[in-house]
Design an enzyme around this catalytic site. Structure first.
Site, PDB file in Angstrom:
ATOM      1  N   CYS A 120      -6.915  38.684  52.244  1.00 38.96           N
ATOM      2  CA  CYS A 120      -7.745  39.273  52.345  1.00 38.96           C
ATOM      3  C   CYS A 120      -8.535  39.945  52.721  1.00 38.96           C
ATOM      4  O   CYS A 120      -7.508  41.143  53.482  1.00 38.96           O
ATOM      5  CB  CYS A 120      -8.751  38.273  53.911  1.00 38.96           C
ATOM      6  SG  CYS A 120     -10.182  38.530  54.766  1.00 38.96           S
TER       7      CYS A 120
ATOM      8  N   CYS B 157     -13.953  37.538  60.694  1.00 40.69           N
ATOM      9  CA  CYS B 157     -12.729  38.396  60.823  1.00 40.69           C
ATOM     10  C   CYS B 157     -12.701  40.020  60.070  1.00 40.69           C
ATOM     11  O   CYS B 157     -11.684  40.772  60.567  1.00 40.69           O
ATOM     12  CB  CYS B 157     -11.065  37.783  60.227  1.00 40.69           C
ATOM     13  SG  CYS B 157     -11.986  38.067  57.994  1.00 40.69           S
TER      14      CYS B 157
ATOM     15  N   HIS C 202     -10.583  21.591  44.566  1.00 41.33           N
ATOM     16  CA  HIS C 202     -12.074  22.349  44.851  1.00 41.33           C
ATOM     17  C   HIS C 202     -12.597  22.588  44.311  1.00 41.33           C
ATOM     18  O   HIS C 202     -13.940  22.594  44.458  1.00 41.33           O
ATOM     19  CB  HIS C 202     -11.536  22.419  46.628  1.00 41.33           C
ATOM     20  CG  HIS C 202     -10.855  21.661  47.404  1.00 41.33           C
ATOM     21  ND1 HIS C 202     -10.866  20.538  47.669  1.00 41.33           N
ATOM     22  CD2 HIS C 202      -9.440  22.284  48.054  1.00 41.33           C
ATOM     23  CE1 HIS C 202     -10.041  19.490  48.695  1.00 41.33           C
ATOM     24  NE2 HIS C 202      -8.996  20.941  48.987  1.00 41.33           N
TER      25      HIS C 202
HETATM   26  N1  Q9C Z   1     -15.075  23.629  58.473  1.00 44.53           N
HETATM   27  C1  Q9C Z   1      -6.179  22.710  50.193  1.00 44.53           C
HETATM   28  O1  Q9C Z   1      -5.510  21.960  50.294  1.00 44.53           O
HETATM   29  N2  Q9C Z   1     -11.152  23.269  55.462  1.00 44.53           N
HETATM   30  N3  Q9C Z   1      -7.289  23.570  50.464  1.00 44.53           N
HETATM   31  C2  Q9C Z   1     -12.694  22.686  56.186  1.00 44.53           C
HETATM   32  C3  Q9C Z   1     -14.259  23.123  57.430  1.00 44.53           C
HETATM   33  C4  Q9C Z   1     -10.680  23.009  54.021  1.00 44.53           C
HETATM   34  C5  Q9C Z   1      -7.619  22.934  52.161  1.00 44.53           C
HETATM   35  C6  Q9C Z   1     -12.651  23.434  57.223  1.00 44.53           C
HETATM   36  C7  Q9C Z   1      -9.064  23.112  53.716  1.00 44.53           C
HETATM   37  C8  Q9C Z   1      -9.284  23.136  52.595  1.00 44.53           C
HETATM   38  C9  Q9C Z   1      -6.198  22.786  48.856  1.00 44.53           C
HETATM   39 ZN    ZN Z   2      -4.789  20.291  50.778  1.00 44.94          ZN
END
Ligand code: Q9C
Ligand code: ZN
Length: 473
Positions: free
Chosen positions: A47, A132, A184
């Protein structure tokens, strides 16, 4: 001149020709070796706010895993292979052209494309400005306009390179130390730290370029791999099996219901082992091993894949809090799961790191899995794990998957009544069943032999007469 024979090191190394191998000849030792792939280019995806503490998917993850493999001597026992950036064409086997160009190019190499491909909107791409101070799709899925595209293409290319060498028989199996994760990422959507779906792209290329017919993708990241499910939802040649925290759709990303079984010709080739019921109690080794015993391995054996790809996220390992975890699986448990998968596809198994941000957890789990891939003897499972029954919520989740999937996989039926058993009881029952089958078979043979000898004495004077088929027992 005295004649001195050349040692192996001075002459050419021992090589073997492999059908389908791109190089024609490969050193023999690779055939028995685990491959590892890693490239520091992937560290550049960071980031622009510069604060790694608020972004759990950071470069230190794969740096730490790679150091651990080095320190433990595992790296030295494996074959390190060279990674590369995936091409835009390769990425487009799964993703749309727009998505591919959006995340696969940087301002520097985009100029060349712009004139040729008339990509008007790309040059003014839209990102959210994050709290951020950086930019990204959301505060998980951050973007660095200069460096992210190279890193995300490297992650994909590393998995492709490793899997192709395993599929072609140049390596025994492999582990890809890559980031950012991919499972994802959908056709045109980046989310959950993911931009390009490395495992899905690799599976498409194994089909298209190597002609691999049956591919199993096992996804043990705690989150459902919505992108991978989407990529193969109508494909009967890629079986996707995910084990994930689901909580009736209340856990990220919300998809992955057990009723999602595929569509059209792909019906039955998508299996969601969807844990439900939160973290009281959290799922652990007993539940994961029971899922493998009653669902994953029976379906996988029935499918009989040519290659196994694993979306190996380690966020189900103890040390990860909700919403990025909440479960209590041990790092060592994943070596036992790996060892079971190595019984499939002639051992052609490739693990690719997905999620997991607790450094101890992901290093321990990666170390265990690589040791398993190398064929090291594993620490036996603790007695308590073998004796404990899975929690009732897990048993209910497994019963539901079996109920739905037994329409498509006949080996599941007989396992439904056993989901509540401890691994030890199940093992004992399976051994008893096997012994019974053996006893029945020998009884049958004895009876046939007895029948045959009786018949032969009775018919000794008329041997040309066809023997009657006597019913046994
Ligand atoms: N506000 C993997 O483990 N967090 N990704 C969502 C919702 C997403 C995880 C929070 C987590 C993704 C590859
Ligand atoms: Zn995950």
């Amino acid at each position: 001149m005295p004649h001195r024979p050349l040692g192996r090191a001075q002459s050419s190394p021992a090589t073997a020709s492999i059908k389908g191998a791109p190089m024609g000849e490969v050193p023999i030792k690779h055939l028995f070796t685990t491959g590892l792939v890693y490239d520091t280019f992937m560290l550049k995806h960071q980031c622009m706010c510069g604060n790694t503490h608020i972004h759990p998917e950071h470069a230190g993850r794969i740096q730490s895993v790679w150091s651990r493999l080095q320190e433990t001597g595992l790296l030295g026992r494996c074959e390190r292979i060279r990674g590369r950036k995936a091409t835009l064409d390769e990425i487009q086997t799964v993703h749309s052209e727009y998505h591919t160009l959006l995340y696969g190019t940087s301002p520097l190499n985009r100029q060349k494309l712009d004139s040729k491909k008339l990509l008007g909107p790309i040059s003014q791409k839209m990102y959210a400005v994050l709290p951020c101070g950086g930019i990204g799709v959301d505060s998980d899925t951050v973007w660095n306009e200069m460096h992210s595209s190279g890193a995300v293409r490297m992650a994909v290319g590393c998995v492709i390179e490793l899997a192709f060498k395993v599929a072609a028989g140049e390596l025994k199996n492999g582990f890809a130390v890559v980031r950012p994760p991919g499972h994802h990422a959908e056709e045109s959507t980046a989310m959950g730290f993911c931009f390009f779906n490395s495992v899905a792209i690799t599976a498409k290329l194994l089909q298209q370029k190597l002609g691999v017919s049956k591919i199993l993708i096992v996804d043990w990241d705690i989150h459902h791999g919505n992108g991978t499910q989407q990529a193969f939802y109508n494909d009967p040649n890629v079986l996707y099996i995910s084990m994930h925290r689901y909580d009736d759709g209340n856990f990220f990303p919300g998809s992955g219901a057990p009723e999602e079984v595929g569509v059209g010709p792909g019906v039955g080739f998508n299996t969601n082992i969807a844990w439900t019921g939160g973290v009281e109690p959290p799922m652990g080794d007993v539940e994961y091993l029971t899922a493998f015993r009653t669902v994953v391995m029976p379906i996988a054996n029935e499918f009989s894949p040519d290659v196994v790809l694993v979306s190996a996220g380690f966020d189900a390992v103890e040390g990860h809090q909700s919403p990025l975890g909440g479960y209590n699986v041990t790092a060592k448990c994943f070596s036992h799961l790996t060892k079971q998968l190595m019984k499939l596809a002639g051992g052609r198994v490739v693990l690719a790191l997905e999620g997991g941000h607790d450094l101890t957890a992901i290093c321990d789990a990666s170390e265990s899995c690589v040791a398993a891939l190398l064929g090291d003897e594993l620490d036996p499972l603790p007695q308590a794990v073998l004796q404990q029954k899975p929690c009732p919520k897990a048993a209910a989740s497994l019963e539901r998957v079996i109920e739905i999937q037994s329409k498509h996989w006949s080996s599941l039926q007989r396992l439904a009544p056993t989901v509540g058993q401890s691994l030890m009881d199940a093992q004992r029952r399976e051994k008893d069943e096997a012994d019974t089958v053996t006893a029945m078979a020998s009884l049958t043979v004895d009876t046939e032999q007895a029948a045959a000898s009786t018949v032969s004495t009775e018919t000794s004077r008329s041997t040309e007469e066809p023997m009657e088929e006597e019913p046994v027992l």
